[in-house]
Write a protein that holds these residues in place. Sequence first.
Motif, short mmCIF file in Angstrom:
data_model
loop_
_atom_site.label_atom_id
_atom_site.label_comp_id
_atom_site.label_asym_id
_atom_site.label_seq_id
_atom_site.Cartn_x
_atom_site.Cartn_y
_atom_site.Cartn_z
N LEU A 78 0.75 -0.89 0.02
CA LEU A 78 -0.01 -0.11 0.15
C LEU A 78 0.73 1.18 -0.08
N GLY A 79 0.44 2.35 -0.69
CA GLY A 79 1.24 3.60 -0.82
C GLY A 79 0.59 4.58 -1.60
N LEU A 80 1.48 5.27 -2.03
CA LEU A 80 1.08 6.40 -2.87
C LEU A 80 2.16 6.62 -3.96
N ASP A 81 1.99 7.27 -5.05
CA ASP A 81 3.10 7.64 -5.91
C ASP A 81 3.13 9.12 -6.06
N LEU A 82 4.30 9.63 -5.89
CA LEU A 82 4.78 11.01 -5.90
C LEU A 82 5.76 11.27 -6.64
N ASP A 83 5.60 12.22 -7.74
CA ASP A 83 6.56 12.61 -8.50
C ASP A 83 7.47 11.66 -8.98
N GLY A 84 6.82 10.65 -9.59
CA GLY A 84 7.84 9.63 -10.18
C GLY A 84 8.25 8.61 -9.18
N THR A 85 8.23 8.58 -8.04
CA THR A 85 8.32 7.71 -7.18
C THR A 85 7.33 7.03 -6.42
N LEU A 86 7.23 5.58 -6.26
CA LEU A 86 6.22 5.04 -5.67
C LEU A 86 6.78 4.76 -4.29
N GLU A 87 5.92 5.49 -3.52
CA GLU A 87 6.41 5.28 -1.95
C GLU A 87 5.41 4.03 -1.24
N VAL A 88 6.02 3.09 -0.95
CA VAL A 88 5.37 2.09 -0.35
C VAL A 88 5.25 2.37 1.20
N SER A 89 4.24 2.62 1.67
CA SER A 89 4.39 2.82 3.31
C SER A 89 3.81 1.85 4.20
N ASN A 90 3.15 0.81 3.56
CA ASN A 90 2.61 -0.23 4.50
C ASN A 90 2.46 -1.55 3.69
N SER A 91 2.27 -2.62 4.26
CA SER A 91 2.00 -3.86 3.53
C SER A 91 1.16 -4.72 4.39
N PHE A 92 0.39 -5.55 3.77
CA PHE A 92 -0.09 -6.77 4.64
C PHE A 92 -0.08 -8.05 3.89
N PRO A 93 0.10 -9.17 4.74
CA PRO A 93 0.15 -10.36 3.93
C PRO A 93 -1.24 -10.97 3.57
N LEU A 94 -1.27 -11.86 2.51
CA LEU A 94 -2.41 -12.48 2.25
C LEU A 94 -2.72 -13.88 2.74
N PRO A 95 -3.69 -14.37 3.02
CA PRO A 95 -3.62 -15.79 3.64
C PRO A 95 -3.25 -16.74 2.21
N HIS A 96 -2.76 -17.71 2.70
CA HIS A 96 -2.23 -18.85 1.49
C HIS A 96 -3.35 -19.62 1.73
N HIS A 97 -3.95 -19.85 0.61
CA HIS A 97 -5.11 -20.92 0.25
C HIS A 97 -4.52 -22.05 -0.25
N ALA A 98 -4.44 -23.12 0.59
CA ALA A 98 -3.95 -24.44 0.14
C ALA A 98 -4.79 -25.08 -0.61
N GLY A 99 -4.40 -25.90 -1.79
CA GLY A 99 -5.50 -26.66 -2.51
C GLY A 99 -6.21 -25.62 -3.65
N ASP A 100 -6.75 -26.40 -4.33
CA ASP A 100 -7.56 -25.65 -5.35
C ASP A 100 -9.06 -25.62 -5.08
N GLU A 101 -9.46 -24.97 -3.95
CA GLU A 101 -10.90 -25.06 -3.80
C GLU A 101 -11.57 -23.66 -4.49
N ASP A 102 -11.23 -23.38 -5.60
CA ASP A 102 -11.30 -22.20 -6.56
C ASP A 102 -12.27 -21.38 -5.99
N ASP A 103 -13.58 -21.39 -6.05
CA ASP A 103 -14.63 -20.11 -5.68
C ASP A 103 -14.44 -19.67 -3.92
N LYS A 104 -14.55 -20.74 -3.38
CA LYS A 104 -14.83 -20.22 -1.89
C LYS A 104 -13.41 -19.58 -1.43
N SER A 105 -12.44 -20.28 -1.57
CA SER A 105 -11.09 -19.87 -1.04
C SER A 105 -10.92 -18.04 -2.03
N THR A 106 -10.81 -18.08 -3.35
CA THR A 106 -10.83 -16.75 -3.80
C THR A 106 -11.84 -15.80 -3.19
#
Lengths: 378, 293
Positions: A78-106
């Motif tokens: 997450l962040g903002l772009d400012l004058d040609g520089t993309l400033e990333v100020s925060n981030s968060f992890p995404l849960p890892h979906h094991a297996g291919d339970e297509d619809d539900k997990s996505t």
Amino acid sequence: MSAAPSMAAALAASLPVQQAAPAPVAPTYEAIPASMAKVIDIEAEIPVESVQLDGLVVTKIIKHSREAPSSSAHGLLLGLDLDGTLEVSNSFPLPHHAGDEDDKSTKSVARYQAQMLRSLKEVQSDDSVVGFYQASTMGAFFSQALIDTQAIHQDKLRHGGIVVVHDITQTARGNASFRAFRLTKAFLDAFKKNNFSAPSLIDHRLTFSTILEEIPVKIRTNALLNSFLDTLTTPTQSHLPDASPAVASTSSLPPSFSTLDIGAIGLIRNLEQVNDALDAYRTEEGNLAYLQRQIAREKSRADAYIAKRKEENATRVAQGLAPLPEEDVSRLFKIPPEPSRLESMLLLGQVDAYGKSLAGITSAGLVKMYAAKASSDI
Amino acid sequence: MPLGQPSSAVHVQNVPAGSHSSQPRTPTLVTLHPVALFSILDHYLRRMDKQERVIGTLLGVRNDSGEVEVRSSYAVVHKETAELVAVDMEYHRTMYELHHRVHLKEAIIGWYSTGSNLDTYSALIQNFYAQETAPHPAVHIALNTGVEEGQEPGVKAYVSSPVGVHPKPENCVFVPVPCEFRFHDAERSGLDLLTSDSASPLSDLETLAESLKAVSSMLDRVLGYVRSVLSGEVKGDPAVGRYLMDTFGADTGELEKGGFRDSLQDTLMVSYLAELVRSQAEVSSRLALVTAS
């Protein structure tokens, strides 16, 4: 891989819609003064030239990569772009979906993302997604999933997202590595048409090295963090008299010299990985060759048929009869389409990446060994 | 590695022999990970103008030996005026659910606040969190950012115990617990990156060069000291001399030199192999383009 495209589609559905620029309220509006033009860039005209990562993002990515099982750690930036520089100020992890339970997990991943963004907004964090990060081992990050996600981001996000790749093995060796990439225009074109056959590759001049272009990364720590880190690293004198050097002056963050350790850690695993990747590449090439042979066979049969037809027509004309119509050959002989070379290109990219990290390890190791040889006269 | 001013106080705790690990015990040590610390600082930076201090939840794991590891933290919306204090419990719950999906092992440990004053509001919030972490006691971390005058930046950890004839939620005594900064090796290199002067991540060889320069300057200092002692300018400290002898006197006579040479040859060969693999991959990819259909 059916899981990858559908996850990418769910991500696309959950990304925030582009906000239109607010309409001017007064009937006569003033143009944005030139000095501010670079800051307020509504049309996203200034291209992004470099990426700036905040110190918090660096530690968060390292922590998540370390804890995730295998190298499946990925999350959003997450962040903002400012004058040609993309400033990333925060981030968060995404849960890892094991297996291919297509619809539900996505769907649940999309919900998680939306909720996280909302919650972060309430504590005045930036909540605009500017890209995603991915952990990798030994520098091998060419995977179909990564390219799919990046293509979607590049479509939907303001400046085209960037992907930050963090190499776990290099960090474990003592040198934190963060690299930022973006898909090249040529590759995006080919990807949109979903055509990776040999002629299209030649058109776009695509090799594995031109899939991604690297963007320079800068690390920034804000002033508060800097001062806190200073406090942690200043050594404090121990009050005990006659203390041994180990405890005489301590600090919370003593300097580390782990890069000076001599050892061939990871070399063997790296070689194994190179072997595996080369085997996979050979299999893929075998498949491609088989398909090519099939195509060639079909083509030759079609050509033979046409030639026969022409001969027949020639003889018929010679005999004065009406020539037979030349039927549409494509309906008789179904020529299979050109195979997609994307997979083999990605595999080659993996092989190259393994080779590069191997070269890096060995060159640093050589320097250390020669230094040890010189200093202790072995 | 203490955070902030080291104190000469010793923390003593009466641990009954044969105590079961599942029984809730007062923590003997609180270790803080860099992610949690930096998140707190970041939240403090982003606070709104009217807020004096910010609070949030701490997440982590508890060890059997009474040690509490704080692994991460997140901010919680809260409002504080002269008359009342309000904490958004919904928000806290939601964030915990989200966080739990990614990091399964982490549980709610306690809460943090910036600013080191402990007042009634702190006691109330502590009470709330104690209900969340039941049956284990809630840990409170007070982080002083050092932004205000006269306050040293530092971190202190406390647990609470009720005080008074009739225990009320607003009254409690905050008992200090030793607090340390701990990190894993992988995080170590990240921290090095942050504390180093360069703005962008360096390659392997460059970080190696930095370490070697640091060692070289340390050797210069030691050499200068030894020379001055030998020439009689400075009175030598026998303890320092003994430590120097221990460090530098390592004898490489018995080392197996053959093994070292073989290892060197192997490394050279692997380096050549790596370059070979790379050039092969490049050639192969270009060949794929050349094949005329």
